[in-house]
Design a protein around this motif. Structure first.
Motif, PDB file in Angstrom:
ATOM      1  N   TYR A  60      96.157  67.668  56.511  1.00  0.00           N
ATOM      2  CA  TYR A  60      95.624  68.522  57.428  1.00  0.00           C
ATOM      3  C   TYR A  60      94.281  68.702  57.057  1.00  0.00           C
ATOM      4  CZ  TYR A  60      93.796  72.452  60.515  1.00  0.00           C
ATOM      5  OH  TYR A  60      93.233  73.205  61.417  1.00  0.00           O
ATOM      6  N   SER A  61      93.965  69.200  55.843  1.00  0.00           N
ATOM      7  CA  SER A  61      92.497  69.545  55.389  1.00  0.00           C
ATOM      8  C   SER A  61      91.601  68.485  55.047  1.00  0.00           C
ATOM      9  CB  SER A  61      92.862  70.532  54.238  1.00  0.00           C
ATOM     10  OG  SER A  61      93.385  71.448  54.344  1.00  0.00           O
ATOM     11  N   PHE A  62      91.914  67.503  54.360  1.00  0.00           N
ATOM     12  CA  PHE A  62      90.812  66.560  54.011  1.00  0.00           C
ATOM     13  C   PHE A  62      90.587  65.807  55.089  1.00  0.00           C
ATOM     14  CE2 PHE A  62      93.140  67.320  49.827  1.00  0.00           C
ATOM     15  CZ  PHE A  62      91.804  67.389  49.040  1.00  0.00           C
ATOM     16  N   PRO A  63      91.118  65.228  56.118  1.00  0.00           N
ATOM     17  CA  PRO A  63      90.607  64.656  57.083  1.00  0.00           C
ATOM     18  C   PRO A  63      89.507  65.282  57.941  1.00  0.00           C
ATOM     19  CG  PRO A  63      92.991  64.045  57.342  1.00  0.00           C
ATOM     20  CD  PRO A  63      92.692  65.291  56.058  1.00  0.00           C
ATOM     21  N   ASN A  64      89.630  66.665  57.950  1.00  0.00           N
ATOM     22  CA  ASN A  64      88.773  67.591  58.429  1.00  0.00           C
ATOM     23  C   ASN A  64      87.443  67.836  57.867  1.00  0.00           C
ATOM     24  OD1 ASN A  64      89.780  68.686  60.963  1.00  0.00           O
ATOM     25  ND2 ASN A  64      91.583  69.042  60.004  1.00  0.00           N
ATOM     26  N   MET A  65      87.367  67.328  56.689  1.00  0.00           N
ATOM     27  CA  MET A  65      86.022  67.282  55.778  1.00  0.00           C
ATOM     28  C   MET A  65      85.064  66.454  56.798  1.00  0.00           C
ATOM     29  SD  MET A  65      87.428  66.845  52.116  1.00  0.00           S
ATOM     30  CE  MET A  65      85.878  66.567  51.287  1.00  0.00           C
ATOM     31  N   ILE A  66      85.365  65.571  57.632  1.00  0.00           N
ATOM     32  CA  ILE A  66      84.787  64.727  58.340  1.00  0.00           C
ATOM     33  C   ILE A  66      84.884  64.679  59.702  1.00  0.00           C
ATOM     34  CG2 ILE A  66      83.758  62.432  58.811  1.00  0.00           C
ATOM     35  CD1 ILE A  66      84.620  61.736  56.006  1.00  0.00           C
ATOM     36  N   ILE A  67      86.290  64.765  60.215  1.00  0.00           N
ATOM     37  CA  ILE A  67      86.658  64.460  61.627  1.00  0.00           C
ATOM     38  C   ILE A  67      86.194  65.724  62.320  1.00  0.00           C
ATOM     39  CG2 ILE A  67      88.692  64.786  63.317  1.00  0.00           C
ATOM     40  CD1 ILE A  67      90.132  63.118  61.015  1.00  0.00           C
ATOM     41  N   VAL A  68      86.080  67.001  61.887  1.00  0.00           N
ATOM     42  CA  VAL A  68      85.805  68.208  62.668  1.00  0.00           C
ATOM     43  C   VAL A  68      84.373  67.980  63.149  1.00  0.00           C
ATOM     44  CG1 VAL A  68      85.009  69.448  60.722  1.00  0.00           C
ATOM     45  CG2 VAL A  68      85.955  70.688  62.618  1.00  0.00           C
ATOM     46  N   PHE A  69      83.418  67.408  62.379  1.00  0.00           N
ATOM     47  CA  PHE A  69      82.138  67.421  62.927  1.00  0.00           C
ATOM     48  C   PHE A  69      82.013  66.359  64.106  1.00  0.00           C
ATOM     49  CE2 PHE A  69      78.683  64.188  63.145  1.00  0.00           C
ATOM     50  CZ  PHE A  69      77.615  65.041  63.421  1.00  0.00           C
ATOM     51  N   PHE A  70      82.817  65.144  64.055  1.00  0.00           N
ATOM     52  CA  PHE A  70      82.732  64.357  65.112  1.00  0.00           C
ATOM     53  C   PHE A  70      83.604  64.824  66.507  1.00  0.00           C
ATOM     54  CE2 PHE A  70      82.126  61.480  61.539  1.00  0.00           C
ATOM     55  CZ  PHE A  70      81.182  60.619  62.131  1.00  0.00           C
ATOM     56  N   GLY A  71      84.415  65.754  65.968  1.00  0.00           N
ATOM     57  CA  GLY A  71      84.995  66.667  67.187  1.00  0.00           C
ATOM     58  C   GLY A  71      83.921  67.384  67.827  1.00  0.00           C
ATOM     59  N   GLY A  72      83.020  68.190  67.301  1.00  0.00           N
ATOM     60  CA  GLY A  72      82.116  68.898  68.049  1.00  0.00           C
ATOM     61  C   GLY A  72      81.129  67.994  68.553  1.00  0.00           C
ATOM     62  N   TYR A  73      80.809  66.624  68.049  1.00  0.00           N
ATOM     63  CA  TYR A  73      79.968  66.064  68.414  1.00  0.00           C
ATOM     64  C   TYR A  73      80.214  65.133  69.805  1.00  0.00           C
ATOM     65  CZ  TYR A  73      76.983  61.577  68.886  1.00  0.00           C
ATOM     66  OH  TYR A  73      76.354  60.480  69.367  1.00  0.00           O
ATOM     67  N   PHE A  74      81.820  64.797  69.756  1.00  0.00           N
ATOM     68  CA  PHE A  74      82.252  64.226  70.804  1.00  0.00           C
ATOM     69  C   PHE A  74      82.330  65.238  72.256  1.00  0.00           C
ATOM     70  CE2 PHE A  74      85.009  61.138  68.193  1.00  0.00           C
ATOM     71  CZ  PHE A  74      83.908  60.286  68.110  1.00  0.00           C
ATOM     72  N   ILE A  75      82.467  66.492  71.831  1.00  0.00           N
ATOM     73  CA  ILE A  75      82.265  67.663  72.873  1.00  0.00           C
ATOM     74  C   ILE A  75      81.109  67.587  73.443  1.00  0.00           C
ATOM     75  CG2 ILE A  75      82.233  70.191  73.374  1.00  0.00           C
ATOM     76  CD1 ILE A  75      84.366  70.559  71.305  1.00  0.00           C
ATOM     77  N   ASP A  76      80.085  67.150  72.617  1.00  0.00           N
ATOM     78  CA  ASP A  76      78.737  67.391  73.318  1.00  0.00           C
ATOM     79  C   ASP A  76      78.236  66.013  74.008  1.00  0.00           C
ATOM     80  OD1 ASP A  76      77.660  69.782  72.461  1.00  0.00           O
ATOM     81  OD2 ASP A  76      77.060  69.283  70.489  1.00  0.00           O
ATOM     82  N   ASN A  77      78.560  64.892  73.487  1.00  0.00           N
ATOM     83  CA  ASN A  77      78.012  63.581  74.019  1.00  0.00           C
ATOM     84  C   ASN A  77      79.004  62.633  74.546  1.00  0.00           C
ATOM     85  OD1 ASN A  77      75.223  64.152  72.951  1.00  0.00           O
ATOM     86  ND2 ASN A  77      76.513  64.502  71.049  1.00  0.00           N
ATOM     87  N   VAL A  78      80.485  62.761  74.302  1.00  0.00           N
ATOM     88  CA  VAL A  78      81.469  61.811  74.843  1.00  0.00           C
ATOM     89  C   VAL A  78      82.183  62.360  76.021  1.00  0.00           C
ATOM     90  CG1 VAL A  78      83.327  60.152  74.173  1.00  0.00           C
ATOM     91  CG2 VAL A  78      81.049  60.771  72.596  1.00  0.00           C
ATOM     92  N   PHE A  79      83.020  63.456  75.295  1.00  0.00           N
ATOM     93  CA  PHE A  79      84.228  63.974  76.371  1.00  0.00           C
ATOM     94  C   PHE A  79      83.750  65.045  77.188  1.00  0.00           C
ATOM     95  CE2 PHE A  79      87.015  63.207  72.434  1.00  0.00           C
ATOM     96  CZ  PHE A  79      87.220  61.905  72.678  1.00  0.00           C
ATOM     97  N   GLY A  80      82.690  65.841  76.837  1.00  0.00           N
ATOM     98  CA  GLY A  80      82.449  67.225  77.503  1.00  0.00           C
ATOM     99  C   GLY A  80      83.486  68.253  76.799  1.00  0.00           C
ATOM    100  N   LEU A  81      82.896  69.347  77.019  1.00  0.00           N
ATOM    101  CA  LEU A  81      83.736  70.558  76.717  1.00  0.00           C
ATOM    102  C   LEU A  81      84.893  70.628  76.991  1.00  0.00           C
ATOM    103  CD1 LEU A  81      83.853  72.967  74.727  1.00  0.00           C
ATOM    104  CD2 LEU A  81      82.523  74.396  76.386  1.00  0.00           C
ATOM    105  N   LYS A  82      85.210  70.830  78.360  1.00  0.00           N
ATOM    106  CA  LYS A  82      86.466  70.762  79.017  1.00  0.00           C
ATOM    107  C   LYS A  82      87.487  69.704  78.651  1.00  0.00           C
ATOM    108  CE  LYS A  82      84.373  71.657  83.143  1.00  0.00           C
ATOM    109  NZ  LYS A  82      83.006  72.089  82.492  1.00  0.00           N
ATOM    110  N   LYS A  83      87.185  68.699  78.912  1.00  0.00           N
ATOM    111  CA  LYS A  83      88.032  67.259  78.608  1.00  0.00           C
ATOM    112  C   LYS A  83      88.329  67.551  77.007  1.00  0.00           C
ATOM    113  CE  LYS A  83      86.410  64.195  82.038  1.00  0.00           C
ATOM    114  NZ  LYS A  83      85.991  62.852  82.217  1.00  0.00           N
TER     115      LYS A  83
END
Length: 506
Positions: A60-83
């Motif tokens: 759980y922890s080690f992938p989130n050293m990177i993935i969590v940033f892209f999660g926030g980035y995708f919210i802003d620029n790919v999926f949108g917040l709701k999706k």
């Protein structure tokens, strides 16, 4: 009169939405520490030792050293917040369902798959939660209070797990799957709350006259161009992220080893040590009160500086004095409550709304990377300087086991999963219950080993305090985050000129 009704409706609607903002992460916080709440039962069910059990957290922890940033980035620029929120919530629920199925099949590799999928969504869902909260309460006088409520509510999920899961298991390995499946049910509640929140957010967007689209990228080149925006974040945001790292490492990593540290230095029982280790999480309940005060005064960095000072005092007491252990724990809990109620609200004052997901994702990624890395470093330090013998098999100090002994040991503290195997409680899962089996008496490291680790925590806390002073000095010129609340609200409006329209409520 009609204006008063509109005002009342606006307040009620915001806080009704806040309820569901809190609920979307209830499931992820509940299931995160299921392995800790059921450690002995899980080790026995899957027939794994402590090292393999720890993988349930590592994946759980080690992938989130990177993935969590892209999660926030995708919210802003790919999926949108709701999706994005729905996708991440689905990942959390799917991961827990797979983990639950693995408990019925007794397949440890499948459990790791489930926890990995959970990790892909868990931290990113927290980013979505922060973005929702910042969006719903943007420019309002109660935003600190709202953020503090979400924090306190999240910790309730962890506390409920530690109360309910062991009771469902009831010292019977055969009941472990049932306890894990309850986690899947709680995730279902969070998923339903996410759907309701999305509907409410659509209504809020119409009331607040949001832009119909939170500008999502339509091509790969758009994604690359928007990614470059991250490198244009103001220097103050990077200082904020640095202070987050320097604060949460001496907090969360310390909590992961402090139960054994308290036993080693203060000679207290394991039960009392675990209770004291939980003080920072219980202290989070006071965050809404502090958030309410911050909303009225502003000057958030003054509050985070005070939190850092309390952190320095706490670790100073642990490192250099023999004063009652509760004193240091109370200072530590107070520091957490003040920091959590004031730090996260500074981000909307530094970046426009369209980049909030990326900004929060960056902060969470830095925090996860630091906590995971220093967790290994601190435990390596403890193992290196330890002079106590560690009994890990029947040749050492041991007690005869009965059919219930494997389940009678107290549950570890919520973060004890980061301990190295050399300082952890090992169970011989291949032995059968009976007079011939033996449970090793857990040994904690020598006081000197913990003292060296505590010096590291103290040094990081001091650095955190220094960074807070630097932020204050920098902000004397910028006037962005350490200013009265009214000016902070105006700062948010200046960053988002497109929002100058009739809001749902002022």
């Amino acid at each position: 009169m009609s204006e008063n009704k509109t005002s009342f409706f606006g307040h009620a609607f915001r806080y009704f939405g806040l309820l569901f903002i809190c609920l979307i992460t209830l499931g992820s916080y509940y299931i995160y520490d299921i392995p800790a709440a059921l450690q002995t039962g899980i080790e026995t069910l899957y027939k794994v030792d402590n090292v393999k059990w720890n993988l349930l957290y590592s994946v759980y922890s080690f992938p989130n050293m990177i993935i969590v940033f892209f999660g926030g980035y995708f919210i802003d620029n790919v999926f949108g917040l709701k999706k994005g929120a729905i996708i991440f919530c689905c990942l959390v629920m799917a991961g827990q369902i797979i983990f639950s199925v693995s408990s019925n099949l007794k397949l440890f590799w499948l459990a790791l798959v489930g926890r990995t999928i959970f990790g892909l969504g868990g931290e990113s869902l927290s980013v979505a939660q922060s973005t929702f909260c910042a969006t719903w309460f943007k420019g309002r006088g109660d935003i600190n209070f709202a953020f503090a409520i979400t924090l306190a509510f999240s910790r309730i999920g962890s506390a409920i797990n530690f109360q309910i899961s062991p009771k469902i298991e009831n010292n019977e390995v055969s009941r472990v799957p049932a306890a894990i499946w309850v986690g899947a049910i709680v995730c279902g509640i969070s998923f339903a709350s996410c759907i309701i929140l999305v509907v409410l957010d659509v209504i809020r967007g119409k009331k607040d006259k949001d832009d119909p689209n939170t500008t999502t990228a339509s091509s790969f080149m758009d994604i690359l161009r928007s990614f470059k925006d991250v490198f244009h974040f103001p220097g103050t945001l990077w200082l904020i992220n640095l202070s987050v790292v320097l604060f949460y490492v001496p907090l969360f990593v310390f909590v992961s080893i402090c139960a054994d540290f308290f036993q080693s230095k203060y000679g207290i029982s394991a039960d009392l040590a675990t209770s004291i280790a939980s003080v920072p999480y219980y202290a989070a309940v006071s965050s809404p009160i502090i958030g309410f005060i911050v909303d009225r005064t502003g000057h958030n960095i003054a509050f985070t500086t005070f939190a850092s000072a309390l952190l320095v005092v706490a670790h100073g007491l642990f490192a250099f004095s023999d004063i009652n252990v509760w004193a240091g724990a109370i200072f530590l809990g107070g520091s957490y409550a003040f920091m959590a109620a004031s730090i996260w609200v500074t981000i909307p004052c530094l970046v426009p709304s369209k980049s909030l997901g990326s900004a929060y994702g960056l902060a969470f990624a830095c925090q996860n990377a630091a906590v995971a890395s220093f967790g290994l470093i601190i435990n390596a330090i403890i193992a290196h300087f330890n002079t106590n013998p560690v009994s890990s098999d029947s040749s050492g100090s041991c007690e005869p086991a009965t059919s219930s002994d494997h389940h009678s040991s107290p549950s570890p503290s919520p973060s004890n999963h980061t301990l190295l195997s050399s300082t952890s409680h090992h169970i011989d899962t291949n032995s059968t219950a009976g007079s011939s089996s033996c449970i090793p008496i857990p040994k904690y490291a020598s006081p000197n080993a913990y003292h060296v680790a505590e010096l590291v925590f103290f040094g990081l806390a001091c650095l955190c305090f220094v960074v807070q002073i630097i932020i204050i000095l920098v902000d004397i010129k910028n006037r962005w985050v350490n200013i009265p609340s009214a000016k902070m609200k105006q700062r948010v409006k200046d960053l988002n000129p497109e929002d100058e329209k009739d809001p749902l409520i002022n």
